[in-house]
Design a protein around this motif. Sequence first.
Motif, PDB file in Angstrom:
ATOM      1  N   CYS A 132       0.835  -1.208   0.000  1.00 31.56           N
ATOM      2  CA  CYS A 132       0.000   0.000   0.000  1.00 31.56           C
ATOM      3  C   CYS A 132       0.863   1.250   0.000  1.00 31.56           C
ATOM      4  N   SER A 133       1.937   1.204  -0.755  1.00 28.03           N
ATOM      5  CA  SER A 133       2.885   2.321  -0.785  1.00 28.03           C
ATOM      6  C   SER A 133       2.659   3.253  -1.965  1.00 28.03           C
ATOM      7  N   GLY A 134       1.545   3.088  -2.683  1.00 28.92           N
ATOM      8  CA  GLY A 134       1.271   3.956  -3.822  1.00 28.92           C
ATOM      9  C   GLY A 134       2.187   3.671  -4.989  1.00 28.92           C
ATOM     10  N   TYR A 135       2.363   4.679  -5.861  1.00 21.40           N
ATOM     11  CA  TYR A 135       3.270   4.459  -6.988  1.00 21.40           C
ATOM     12  C   TYR A 135       4.221   5.634  -7.218  1.00 21.40           C
ATOM     13  N   TYR A 136       4.482   6.416  -6.172  1.00 16.90           N
ATOM     14  CA  TYR A 136       5.474   7.482  -6.279  1.00 16.90           C
ATOM     15  C   TYR A 136       6.764   7.093  -5.577  1.00 16.90           C
ATOM     16  N   ASN A 137       7.865   7.583  -6.114  1.00 16.63           N
ATOM     17  CA  ASN A 137       9.170   7.380  -5.518  1.00 16.63           C
ATOM     18  C   ASN A 137       9.342   8.397  -4.391  1.00 16.63           C
ATOM     19  N   TYR A 138       9.329   7.930  -3.156  1.00 16.92           N
ATOM     20  CA  TYR A 138       9.427   8.835  -2.013  1.00 16.92           C
ATOM     21  C   TYR A 138      10.846   9.360  -1.807  1.00 16.92           C
ATOM     22  N   ASP A 139      11.830   8.742  -2.438  1.00 15.56           N
ATOM     23  CA  ASP A 139      13.217   9.161  -2.229  1.00 15.56           C
ATOM     24  C   ASP A 139      13.565  10.411  -3.004  1.00 15.56           C
ATOM     25  N   SER A 140      13.020  10.552  -4.205  1.00 13.12           N
ATOM     26  CA  SER A 140      13.378  11.720  -5.017  1.00 13.12           C
ATOM     27  C   SER A 140      12.314  11.977  -6.073  1.00 13.12           C
ATOM     28  N   GLY A 141      12.121  13.253  -6.381  1.00 10.13           N
ATOM     29  CA  GLY A 141      11.228  13.643  -7.459  1.00 10.13           C
ATOM     30  C   GLY A 141      11.980  13.643  -8.782  1.00 10.13           C
ATOM     31  N   TYR A 142      11.280  14.050  -9.839  1.00 12.58           N
ATOM     32  CA  TYR A 142      11.903  14.112 -11.157  1.00 12.58           C
ATOM     33  C   TYR A 142      12.701  15.407 -11.262  1.00 12.58           C
ATOM     34  N   VAL A 143      13.983  15.281 -11.455  1.00 12.10           N
ATOM     35  CA  VAL A 143      14.875  16.438 -11.508  1.00 12.10           C
ATOM     36  C   VAL A 143      15.407  16.593 -12.926  1.00 12.10           C
ATOM     37  N   VAL A 144      15.274  17.784 -13.476  1.00 15.74           N
ATOM     38  CA  VAL A 144      15.775  18.091 -14.818  1.00 15.74           C
ATOM     39  C   VAL A 144      17.116  18.813 -14.680  1.00 15.74           C
ATOM     40  N   ASP A 145      18.086  18.388 -15.448  1.00 19.35           N
ATOM     41  CA  ASP A 145      19.400  19.045 -15.448  1.00 19.35           C
ATOM     42  C   ASP A 145      19.368  20.184 -16.465  1.00 19.35           C
ATOM     43  N   PHE A 146      18.841  21.330 -16.033  1.00 15.31           N
ATOM     44  CA  PHE A 146      18.698  22.464 -16.927  1.00 15.31           C
ATOM     45  C   PHE A 146      20.069  23.040 -17.295  1.00 15.31           C
ATOM     46  N   PRO A 147      20.226  23.512 -18.523  1.00 15.39           N
ATOM     47  CA  PRO A 147      21.487  24.154 -18.921  1.00 15.39           C
ATOM     48  C   PRO A 147      21.786  25.365 -18.030  1.00 15.39           C
ATOM     49  N   GLY A 148      23.019  25.486 -17.606  1.00 16.63           N
ATOM     50  CA  GLY A 148      23.452  26.649 -16.843  1.00 16.63           C
ATOM     51  C   GLY A 148      23.016  26.675 -15.394  1.00 16.63           C
ATOM     52  N   LEU A 149      22.405  25.585 -14.917  1.00 17.07           N
ATOM     53  CA  LEU A 149      21.855  25.593 -13.561  1.00 17.07           C
ATOM     54  C   LEU A 149      22.919  25.904 -12.510  1.00 17.07           C
ATOM     55  N   LYS A 150      24.126  25.428 -12.734  1.00 18.24           N
ATOM     56  CA  LYS A 150      25.205  25.640 -11.747  1.00 18.24           C
ATOM     57  C   LYS A 150      25.614  27.103 -11.661  1.00 18.24           C
ATOM     58  N   ASP A 151      25.252  27.885 -12.681  1.00 16.23           N
ATOM     59  CA  ASP A 151      25.637  29.301 -12.684  1.00 16.23           C
ATOM     60  C   ASP A 151      24.656  30.166 -11.900  1.00 16.23           C
ATOM     61  N   PHE A 152      23.482  29.643 -11.635  1.00 16.89           N
ATOM     62  CA  PHE A 152      22.438  30.430 -10.965  1.00 16.89           C
ATOM     63  C   PHE A 152      22.849  30.695  -9.516  1.00 16.89           C
ATOM     64  N   GLN A 153      22.751  31.950  -9.101  1.00 18.48           N
ATOM     65  CA  GLN A 153      23.221  32.346  -7.781  1.00 18.48           C
ATOM     66  C   GLN A 153      22.118  32.357  -6.722  1.00 18.48           C
ATOM     67  N   GLY A 154      20.887  32.092  -7.128  1.00 21.32           N
ATOM     68  CA  GLY A 154      19.796  32.030  -6.174  1.00 21.32           C
ATOM     69  C   GLY A 154      19.601  30.625  -5.633  1.00 21.32           C
ATOM     70  N   GLU A 155      18.446  30.379  -5.037  1.00 20.35           N
ATOM     71  CA  GLU A 155      18.127  29.070  -4.458  1.00 20.35           C
ATOM     72  C   GLU A 155      17.241  28.271  -5.417  1.00 20.35           C
ATOM     73  N   VAL A 156      17.508  26.981  -5.515  1.00 19.61           N
ATOM     74  CA  VAL A 156      16.714  26.066  -6.331  1.00 19.61           C
ATOM     75  C   VAL A 156      16.185  24.963  -5.420  1.00 19.61           C
ATOM     76  N   VAL A 157      14.870  24.766  -5.415  1.00 21.15           N
ATOM     77  CA  VAL A 157      14.273  23.730  -4.563  1.00 21.15           C
ATOM     78  C   VAL A 157      13.299  22.894  -5.378  1.00 21.15           C
ATOM     79  N   HIS A 158      13.187  21.639  -4.988  1.00 21.38           N
ATOM     80  CA  HIS A 158      12.169  20.762  -5.561  1.00 21.38           C
ATOM     81  C   HIS A 158      11.073  20.602  -4.516  1.00 21.38           C
ATOM     82  N   PRO A 159       9.799  20.648  -4.911  1.00 21.76           N
ATOM     83  CA  PRO A 159       8.712  20.569  -3.920  1.00 21.76           C
ATOM     84  C   PRO A 159       8.746  19.333  -3.044  1.00 21.76           C
TER      85      PRO A 159
END
Length: 487
Positions: A132-159
């Motif tokens: 009865c654990s559903g069908y979502y991965n509780y360890d991690s969400g879907y993360v996209v490796d956007f171009p230039g992400l490492k250059d961004f100086q703000g905060e990035v969070v996944h819900p």
Amino acid sequence: MVHLDVLIVGAGLSGIGAAYRLQTQAPSHSYAILEGRDDLGGTWDLFRYPGVRSDSDMFTLGFPFHPWKAAKAIADGPSILDYLHETAATYGIDKHIRFGQQVVRASWSSEDALWTVETTKESYTCSFLYVCSGYYNYDSGYVVDFPGLKDFQGEVVHPQHWPEDLGYTGKRVVVIGSGATAVTLVPAMAPAAAHVTMLQRSPSYVASRPAADAFSDRLRAVLPEKLAHHVIRGKNVALSSLVYAAIRRWPAHAAWVLNSTAAKQLPASIPADPHFTPQYKPWDQRLCLVPDADLFRALRDGTASVVTDEIDTFTPDGIRLRSGEELPADVVVTATGLQMAVLGKIELTVDGSHVDVHDTFVYKGMMLSGVPNLAWCIGYTNNSWTLRSDLTSQYVCRLLNHLDATGTTICVPEIDPAEYDAPPRPVVDLTSGYIRRAANILPRQGSTGPWRLRQNYPRDLLTLRYRHLNDGAMQFKPTRKPVDLTR
């Protein structure tokens, strides 16, 4: 090694409901709930992002045996979590939960008619395994490796991994996504942020509904609690089933209604096309519901906006789009979706052979072809999750009682894939990105009979609660040898 008749995996909405049904409809069977986290609640304990809420009414998402008493029909996550704690305590279910026990593998022995279940802490045996654990991965969400992400100086969070100390008051926020999480986050963050932009590559269908149900409130004021709950639940089930059937039968007309309704709620500066005019048919993907039109209200008052474009690259100060437009941002929320996990990522073997779940067919939306004494609880995609999960739990109780009554110990659905003239489909039959990405791990469904998963509660109610268990596909077998449960 501890033996129980039934092991339930997961102490969320489905697991708590399953425990109640076992206690009341198959009370002679001992059970425990194995929960990998340190608290119950499942999804409602995991997700802590601003505004997290149900997108189904609580009269149907809640349990039929424990009425939802709060005023809001569309409830926030903390209220739902409180409701689950209250339910588990009311019926003594909390005493059966063993926390911090992530199930990693389960091995079936036909000779013993037993599952050996290994967790991160200890091992168990059981006669029936109910995941009865559903069908979502509780360890991690879907993360996209956007171009230039490492250059961004703000905060990035996944819900899915929302930090408790994230401060966004007075900051510029960009929420990437257009699904249920994004349309929840935008109006929830808008009052405190300097501005919130919903950046979407393509739009979703968005419909508004009242957070409170005035008709239900009137009924609860004049009828006894349990009677009012059953009447409201029946009304909501009937209405949602009819609306879904109408949308699937007349998709073009439904799209026009949804698009025109959205257009009336938008400011003149935000046209419905392209921002709220999807290219797919309604319910090819899940419909996004917003309570009291909060998303549209944020767009009208200017605290939020929507941009439909693709990301070219992140920059130190924000995001540059393919169109050349620059979106300044201090905080970026990547509401890019979830990842699916089948059977809680449990490694399965049957009589020493590894089970590739993708090679199996789903029987009646819950059991896997060729896998004995195991059920997987999943809910509806077009209706409240609990409607189907509760039917599944009651069916499992029927199976257990049938095994006892007939002196058999093994139940296994068997299929001949050659009998179908249509190609198999994933068990969750939507075009959403998270489902397409999981196509190679999901079990499949056939085209007819008990191997087809229909999104139809009235039909499932008749099939799962009342029809004979001996349908030709389900095989009942005795144990090959006596089992010593004292070991």
